[in-house]
Motif scaffolding. Sequence first.
Motif, PDB file in Angstrom:
ATOM      1  N   ILE A  18       0.835  -1.206   0.000  1.00 52.89           N
ATOM      2  CA  ILE A  18       0.000   0.000   0.000  1.00 52.89           C
ATOM      3  C   ILE A  18       0.869   1.256   0.000  1.00 52.89           C
ATOM      4  O   ILE A  18       0.620   2.199  -0.754  1.00 52.89           O
ATOM      5  CB  ILE A  18      -0.972  -0.002   1.201  1.00 52.89           C
ATOM      6  CG1 ILE A  18      -2.028  -1.083   1.017  1.00 52.89           C
ATOM      7  CG2 ILE A  18      -1.635   1.359   1.366  1.00 52.89           C
ATOM      8  CD1 ILE A  18      -2.904  -1.280   2.228  1.00 52.89           C
ATOM      9  N   PHE A  19       1.918   1.278   0.832  1.00 58.23           N
ATOM     10  CA  PHE A  19       2.811   2.436   0.853  1.00 58.23           C
ATOM     11  C   PHE A  19       3.485   2.638  -0.498  1.00 58.23           C
ATOM     12  O   PHE A  19       3.608   3.767  -0.978  1.00 58.23           O
ATOM     13  CB  PHE A  19       3.873   2.291   1.945  1.00 58.23           C
ATOM     14  CG  PHE A  19       3.377   2.576   3.330  1.00 58.23           C
ATOM     15  CD1 PHE A  19       2.405   3.536   3.572  1.00 58.23           C
ATOM     16  CD2 PHE A  19       3.887   1.878   4.401  1.00 58.23           C
ATOM     17  CE1 PHE A  19       1.955   3.803   4.854  1.00 58.23           C
ATOM     18  CE2 PHE A  19       3.446   2.130   5.695  1.00 58.23           C
ATOM     19  CZ  PHE A  19       2.479   3.103   5.919  1.00 58.23           C
ATOM     20  N   LEU A  20       3.918   1.561  -1.115  1.00 60.06           N
ATOM     21  CA  LEU A  20       4.564   1.637  -2.419  1.00 60.06           C
ATOM     22  C   LEU A  20       3.591   2.151  -3.477  1.00 60.06           C
ATOM     23  O   LEU A  20       3.925   3.046  -4.263  1.00 60.06           O
ATOM     24  CB  LEU A  20       5.105   0.251  -2.809  1.00 60.06           C
ATOM     25  CG  LEU A  20       5.951   0.153  -4.066  1.00 60.06           C
ATOM     26  CD1 LEU A  20       7.196   1.020  -3.950  1.00 60.06           C
ATOM     27  CD2 LEU A  20       6.348  -1.297  -4.301  1.00 60.06           C
ATOM     28  N   ALA A  21       2.370   1.644  -3.473  1.00 60.85           N
ATOM     29  CA  ALA A  21       1.364   2.085  -4.440  1.00 60.85           C
ATOM     30  C   ALA A  21       1.020   3.556  -4.236  1.00 60.85           C
ATOM     31  O   ALA A  21       0.889   4.312  -5.212  1.00 60.85           O
ATOM     32  CB  ALA A  21       0.111   1.225  -4.334  1.00 60.85           C
ATOM     33  N   ILE A  22       0.880   3.985  -2.999  1.00 54.90           N
ATOM     34  CA  ILE A  22       0.555   5.380  -2.718  1.00 54.90           C
ATOM     35  C   ILE A  22       1.676   6.290  -3.209  1.00 54.90           C
ATOM     36  O   ILE A  22       1.413   7.324  -3.850  1.00 54.90           O
ATOM     37  CB  ILE A  22       0.274   5.591  -1.216  1.00 54.90           C
ATOM     38  CG1 ILE A  22      -1.048   4.941  -0.831  1.00 54.90           C
ATOM     39  CG2 ILE A  22       0.267   7.077  -0.858  1.00 54.90           C
ATOM     40  CD1 ILE A  22      -1.304   4.895   0.665  1.00 54.90           C
ATOM     41  N   ALA A  23       2.916   5.916  -2.951  1.00 50.84           N
ATOM     42  CA  ALA A  23       4.050   6.750  -3.369  1.00 50.84           C
ATOM     43  C   ALA A  23       4.117   6.864  -4.889  1.00 50.84           C
ATOM     44  O   ALA A  23       4.257   7.968  -5.436  1.00 50.84           O
ATOM     45  CB  ALA A  23       5.354   6.168  -2.821  1.00 50.84           C
ATOM     46  N   ILE A  24       4.003   5.752  -5.576  1.00 52.24           N
ATOM     47  CA  ILE A  24       4.120   5.766  -7.036  1.00 52.24           C
ATOM     48  C   ILE A  24       2.929   6.483  -7.676  1.00 52.24           C
ATOM     49  O   ILE A  24       3.098   7.359  -8.527  1.00 52.24           O
ATOM     50  CB  ILE A  24       4.244   4.330  -7.577  1.00 52.24           C
ATOM     51  CG1 ILE A  24       5.577   3.728  -7.142  1.00 52.24           C
ATOM     52  CG2 ILE A  24       4.114   4.296  -9.091  1.00 52.24           C
ATOM     53  CD1 ILE A  24       5.687   2.244  -7.393  1.00 52.24           C
ATOM     54  N   GLU A  25       1.729   6.119  -7.274  1.00 54.70           N
ATOM     55  CA  GLU A  25       0.538   6.694  -7.896  1.00 54.70           C
ATOM     56  C   GLU A  25       0.399   8.182  -7.588  1.00 54.70           C
ATOM     57  O   GLU A  25      -0.032   8.955  -8.439  1.00 54.70           O
ATOM     58  CB  GLU A  25      -0.704   5.927  -7.470  1.00 54.70           C
ATOM     59  CG  GLU A  25      -0.751   4.532  -8.062  1.00 54.70           C
ATOM     60  CD  GLU A  25      -1.945   3.720  -7.615  1.00 54.70           C
ATOM     61  OE1 GLU A  25      -2.910   4.315  -7.091  1.00 54.70           O
ATOM     62  OE2 GLU A  25      -1.908   2.498  -7.807  1.00 54.70           O
ATOM     63  N   SER A  26       0.780   8.608  -6.391  1.00 51.40           N
ATOM     64  CA  SER A  26       0.669  10.034  -6.074  1.00 51.40           C
ATOM     65  C   SER A  26       1.646  10.845  -6.912  1.00 51.40           C
ATOM     66  O   SER A  26       1.316  11.961  -7.346  1.00 51.40           O
ATOM     67  CB  SER A  26       0.898  10.286  -4.584  1.00 51.40           C
ATOM     68  OG  SER A  26       2.230   9.990  -4.228  1.00 51.40           O
ATOM     69  N   TRP A  27       2.827  10.298  -7.178  1.00 55.81           N
ATOM     70  CA  TRP A  27       3.781  11.006  -8.027  1.00 55.81           C
ATOM     71  C   TRP A  27       3.217  11.188  -9.431  1.00 55.81           C
ATOM     72  O   TRP A  27       3.292  12.270 -10.009  1.00 55.81           O
ATOM     73  CB  TRP A  27       5.112  10.243  -8.077  1.00 55.81           C
ATOM     74  CG  TRP A  27       6.168  10.993  -8.837  1.00 55.81           C
ATOM     75  CD1 TRP A  27       6.981  11.972  -8.351  1.00 55.81           C
ATOM     76  CD2 TRP A  27       6.500  10.840 -10.217  1.00 55.81           C
ATOM     77  NE1 TRP A  27       7.806  12.427  -9.355  1.00 55.81           N
ATOM     78  CE2 TRP A  27       7.535  11.747 -10.507  1.00 55.81           C
ATOM     79  CE3 TRP A  27       6.026  10.017 -11.236  1.00 55.81           C
ATOM     80  CZ2 TRP A  27       8.104  11.862 -11.771  1.00 55.81           C
ATOM     81  CZ3 TRP A  27       6.602  10.130 -12.502  1.00 55.81           C
ATOM     82  CH2 TRP A  27       7.623  11.043 -12.753  1.00 55.81           C
ATOM     83  N   PHE A  28       2.629  10.126  -9.977  1.00 55.61           N
ATOM     84  CA  PHE A  28       2.058  10.215 -11.319  1.00 55.61           C
ATOM     85  C   PHE A  28       0.867  11.177 -11.362  1.00 55.61           C
ATOM     86  O   PHE A  28       0.734  11.962 -12.299  1.00 55.61           O
ATOM     87  CB  PHE A  28       1.634   8.834 -11.832  1.00 55.61           C
ATOM     88  CG  PHE A  28       2.762   8.093 -12.475  1.00 55.61           C
ATOM     89  CD1 PHE A  28       3.131   8.353 -13.778  1.00 55.61           C
ATOM     90  CD2 PHE A  28       3.453   7.127 -11.777  1.00 55.61           C
ATOM     91  CE1 PHE A  28       4.173   7.674 -14.381  1.00 55.61           C
ATOM     92  CE2 PHE A  28       4.495   6.440 -12.359  1.00 55.61           C
ATOM     93  CZ  PHE A  28       4.862   6.715 -13.666  1.00 55.61           C
ATOM     94  N   LEU A  29      -0.008  11.128 -10.364  1.00 57.62           N
ATOM     95  CA  LEU A  29      -1.140  12.044 -10.349  1.00 57.62           C
ATOM     96  C   LEU A  29      -0.675  13.491 -10.194  1.00 57.62           C
ATOM     97  O   LEU A  29      -1.243  14.401 -10.797  1.00 57.62           O
ATOM     98  CB  LEU A  29      -2.125  11.686  -9.242  1.00 57.62           C
ATOM     99  CG  LEU A  29      -2.915  10.393  -9.423  1.00 57.62           C
ATOM    100  CD1 LEU A  29      -3.936  10.238  -8.308  1.00 57.62           C
ATOM    101  CD2 LEU A  29      -3.590  10.320 -10.773  1.00 57.62           C
TER     102      LEU A  29
END
Length: 173
Positions: A18-29
């Motif tokens: 979850i932490f990894l997904a949040i970090a990656i997806e927030s950067w892209f958004l």
Amino acid sequence: MIANVFPFRTVLVQVLIIFLAIAIESWFLQKLLKLGPKTSVEYTAILNLGCTCVGWLVFFGIESVLPKDLREQLIGYILLGGNPNIYPTITTLAVLLLAITFLVKWQGLAIIENWVLGNKKASKPQFLGPPTLTRRPIKKTFQVTTQFGAVLIAHTVSNFVILTVLFLQSVNN
């Protein structure tokens, strides 16, 4: 006693994913939709935590109606790891979950934005300056300005990185 029953490894891996997904997806958004850093992290945290909670509820709901032998194989795979007999089923479910979670995140982002903005659409600023006199053609670059494209790219990249991490973890075991 609780260490023998509670799946610490599974919970820890889920939290790290979850932490990894949040970090990656927030950067892209942040980059693709021009959101602020705080806003993009908040949006992706809400979306990923919501998808995870709903996913676990669906898992326990489906698990309760499965036949006993399939239930034991599935829970054994989730909690203890590797059972080669169930890989085709897990692969099919993973692809299906990838598509479903993408659709949930895409619609969830629209719902969050509508809720936050109060259904007010921000008007695009109009350029009122003089027109340019150059004859150079306008440089066309690939831009993702829609929520659909941004969420698709963010979700795909984050899931690819997560699958790579999980694959490397399984190779090390």
